[in-house]
Write an enzyme that holds these catalytic residues in place. Structure first.
Site, PDB file in Angstrom:
ATOM      1  N   ASN A  41       0.865  -1.173  -0.009  1.00  0.00           N
ATOM      2  CA  ASN A  41       0.115   0.078  -0.102  1.00  0.00           C
ATOM      3  C   ASN A  41       0.925   1.187   0.075  1.00  0.00           C
ATOM      4  OD1 ASN A  41      -2.715  -1.459   0.197  1.00  0.00           O
ATOM      5  ND2 ASN A  41      -2.130  -1.576   2.666  1.00  0.00           N
ATOM      6  N   HIS A 127     -14.461  -1.308   4.858  1.00  0.00           N
ATOM      7  CA  HIS A 127     -13.245  -2.098   5.775  1.00  0.00           C
ATOM      8  C   HIS A 127     -13.742  -2.744   7.081  1.00  0.00           C
ATOM      9  CE1 HIS A 127      -9.280  -2.603   7.893  1.00  0.00           C
ATOM     10  NE2 HIS A 127      -9.078  -2.785   6.625  1.00  0.00           N
ATOM     11  N   GLU A 167     -15.808   4.495   1.999  1.00  0.00           N
ATOM     12  CA  GLU A 167     -14.365   4.826   1.753  1.00  0.00           C
ATOM     13  C   GLU A 167     -14.099   5.746   0.487  1.00  0.00           C
ATOM     14  OE1 GLU A 167     -11.973   1.143   1.661  1.00  0.00           O
ATOM     15  OE2 GLU A 167     -13.270   0.172   3.238  1.00  0.00           O
ATOM     16  N   SER A 171     -10.850  -0.337  -0.501  1.00  0.00           N
ATOM     17  CA  SER A 171      -9.582  -1.238  -0.265  1.00  0.00           C
ATOM     18  C   SER A 171      -9.497  -2.380  -1.170  1.00  0.00           C
ATOM     19  CB  SER A 171      -9.233  -1.397   0.996  1.00  0.00           C
ATOM     20  OG  SER A 171     -10.154  -2.376   1.709  1.00  0.00           O
ATOM     21  N   ASP A 196     -13.837   7.090   5.233  1.00  0.00           N
ATOM     22  CA  ASP A 196     -12.406   6.447   5.560  1.00  0.00           C
ATOM     23  C   ASP A 196     -11.570   6.962   4.234  1.00  0.00           C
ATOM     24  OD1 ASP A 196     -10.251   4.863   5.583  1.00  0.00           O
ATOM     25  OD2 ASP A 196     -11.390   3.394   7.089  1.00  0.00           O
ATOM     26  N   HIS A 199      -7.131   4.808   1.497  1.00  0.00           N
ATOM     27  CA  HIS A 199      -6.612   4.591   0.233  1.00  0.00           C
ATOM     28  C   HIS A 199      -6.754   5.734  -0.692  1.00  0.00           C
ATOM     29  CE1 HIS A 199      -5.857   0.201   1.419  1.00  0.00           C
ATOM     30  NE2 HIS A 199      -6.819   0.222   1.847  1.00  0.00           N
ATOM     31  N   LYS A 231      -0.619   3.806   4.596  1.00  0.00           N
ATOM     32  CA  LYS A 231      -0.610   3.492   2.904  1.00  0.00           C
ATOM     33  C   LYS A 231       0.362   4.671   2.498  1.00  0.00           C
ATOM     34  CE  LYS A 231      -4.408   1.336   4.676  1.00  0.00           C
ATOM     35  NZ  LYS A 231      -4.128   0.042   5.115  1.00  0.00           N
TER      36      LYS A 231
HETATM   37  C1  LIG Z   1      -9.924   1.246   4.155  1.00  0.00           C
HETATM   38  C2  LIG Z   1      -9.036   1.044   5.516  1.00  0.00           C
HETATM   39  N1  LIG Z   1      -9.465   1.787   6.860  1.00  0.00           N
HETATM   40  C3  LIG Z   1      -8.864   1.384   7.825  1.00  0.00           C
HETATM   41  C4  LIG Z   1      -7.790   0.416   7.738  1.00  0.00           C
HETATM   42  C5  LIG Z   1      -6.871   0.102   9.336  1.00  0.00           C
HETATM   43  O1  LIG Z   1      -5.799   1.031   9.226  1.00  0.00           O
HETATM   44  P1  LIG Z   1      -4.590   0.614  10.123  1.00  0.00           P
HETATM   45  O2  LIG Z   1      -3.750  -0.457   9.187  1.00  0.00           O
HETATM   46  O3  LIG Z   1      -3.932   1.895  10.233  1.00  0.00           O
HETATM   47  O4  LIG Z   1      -5.134  -0.190  11.118  1.00  0.00           O
HETATM   48  C6  LIG Z   1      -7.169  -0.119   6.728  1.00  0.00           C
HETATM   49  C7  LIG Z   1      -6.133  -0.886   6.581  1.00  0.00           C
HETATM   50  O5  LIG Z   1      -6.017  -2.010   6.277  1.00  0.00           O
HETATM   51  C8  LIG Z   1      -8.178   0.265   5.539  1.00  0.00           C
HETATM   52  O6  LIG Z   1      -7.842  -0.513   4.316  1.00  0.00           O
END
Ligand SMILES: Cc1ncc(COP(=O)(O)O)c(C=O)c1O
Length: 381
Positions: A41, A127, A167, A171, A196, A199, A231
């Protein structure tokens, strides 16, 4: 001989069953520079950026390695506040709060939504951390079909005044939702949109500041944005950015903020410098866009089924975990890392490979990946 305890037997059965189904998860090193990695990522390839590495060295020389406590006890340092204010200025929001991970940040959002007794509507492919948060906080929620605005409209009409979570770039599918349209649907039904940006941050929007800004939305339309640092920001930790009253609410109820150690001050200094570099990284973003266009031109020539994505995340859909694992293994033999994605991370149909394009890739790398995919497909015919 010592008799295995009932737990030993249960654990052995549990992991053996997963192995038999081809679903046993393993960690593996992919840091060998001889490998061509399509699973990272690190979209802007900043993890090894010399100036960022120097900033981290300076951070560790100047600041404590650990924060020493939760932010509410003694773990809040001036450098944390500087990073929060730096992001708030960049994102044009009232305030921000730091968290130790994006996972913790999403659990915290759910803590607040529970306090507000809100009904939540999420994109089906949101996610796992959002789902976990909603479940842990006992928030009532339902799901709309992935990136399907008709489905969202029909769901939301049954639950006006709800909260919608999406998002900025998904992801798994790499799809980019139309936040303007989602916002219009939310407005029509007196609902609130939260995004969120995991990405999207660093890749999309002016100066890479994310999808909310790319869609010309502000904190008035999106009062909270989650920005994980793992990321494009090439680090770890996360931040929630937004409107004053929402951030103040989070400060009161977010359990990961109250009960978990604040992130390292030394690391925080490195992130402050990374934010500056990300904002100035248009040439990296331009090259990444060129790679995405090139990748998509290659997709047209394959027999495989691909998700329609204009982001660095490209999803090859095989619909079968065994095929996904054997394709990933075949690529690995050719020194290409492209890990399989399968249930429960994605649904059965989407089970396959998730390819992440990074700035450091080049056209020859993409050609090599497609040549190997073609070879594997012919072998399986
Ligand atoms: C869309 C999304 N939100 C949240 C997270 C969680 O983030 P972190 O890896 O900092 O816990 C991820 C990580 O994989 C993600 O892809």
């Amino acid at each position: 001989m010592v008799r295995p305890s009932q737990f030993t037997e249960k654990l052995q059965n549990f992991t053996q069953n997963l192995s038999l189904q081809g679903l046993y998860r393993k960690r593996q090193f992919v840091c060998d520079s001889a490998l061509l990695n399509f699973s990272s990522n690190d979209y802007l390839s900043l993890c090894t950026h010399p100036q960022i590495k120097e900033s981290y060295q300076e951070g560790f020389a100047k600041y404590p390695t650990g924060s020493g406590g939760s932010m509410l006890v003694c773990g809040y340092h001036p450098i944390h506040q500087e990073l929060e204010e730096g992001f708030a200025e960049a994102l044009q929001v009232d305030a921000c709060i730091l968290f130790s991970s994006g996972y913790a940040a999403n659990l915290s959002v759910a803590n607040l939504l529970s306090e507000l007794e809100s009904y939540v509507i999420v994109d089906k492919n949101i996610h796992a951390s959002v789902y976990d948060g909603l479940k842990l906080s006992n928030v009532a929620y339902s799901r709309y079909l992935h990136n399907d605005l008709h489905s969202l409209s029909s769901k939301i009409s049954a639950y006006p005044q709800s909260v919608v979570i999406t998002e900025g770039v998904f992801s798994m599918s790499g799809k980019i939702p139309d936040l303007q349209k989602i916002n219009q649907i939310c407005r029509k039904h007196h609902s609130t949109l939260l995004v969120d940006e995991a990405h999207a941050f660093g890749i999309f929007g002016p100066q890479g500041l994310g999808s909310v800004m790319q869609h010309q939305l502000t904190q008035d339309e999106v009062p909270l944005r989650v920005i994980p640092f793992g990321k494009a920001l090439a680090s770890q930790g996360a931040l929630i950015a937004g409107k004053k009253e929402w951030i103040e609410g989070l400060l009161q109820v977010a359990r990961p903020h109250i009960y978990s150690t604040a992130m390292s001050p030394a690391l925080t200094f490195g992130l402050l410098q990374t934010l500056k570099i990300i904002r100035a990284a248009d040439s990296r973003r331009d090259k990444l866009q060129e790679l995405i266009h090139y990748f998509r031109s290659k997709i047209a020539d394959t027999v495989f089924k691909w998700e329609d994505s204009m982001s660095p995340i490209q999803q090859l859909q095989l619909g079968c975990p065994h095929q996904a694992c054997s394709l990933a293994d075949a690529l690995k033999k050719q020194s290409i890392v492209c890990l399989p994605m399968r249930q429960p991370t994605v649904n059965k149909l989407e089970t396959g490979l998730r390819i992440s394009l990074n700035y450091d890739h080049n056209v020859a790398d993409i050609d090599r990946l497609f040549a190997c995919l073609l070879e594997c497909a012919q072998l399986h015919e």
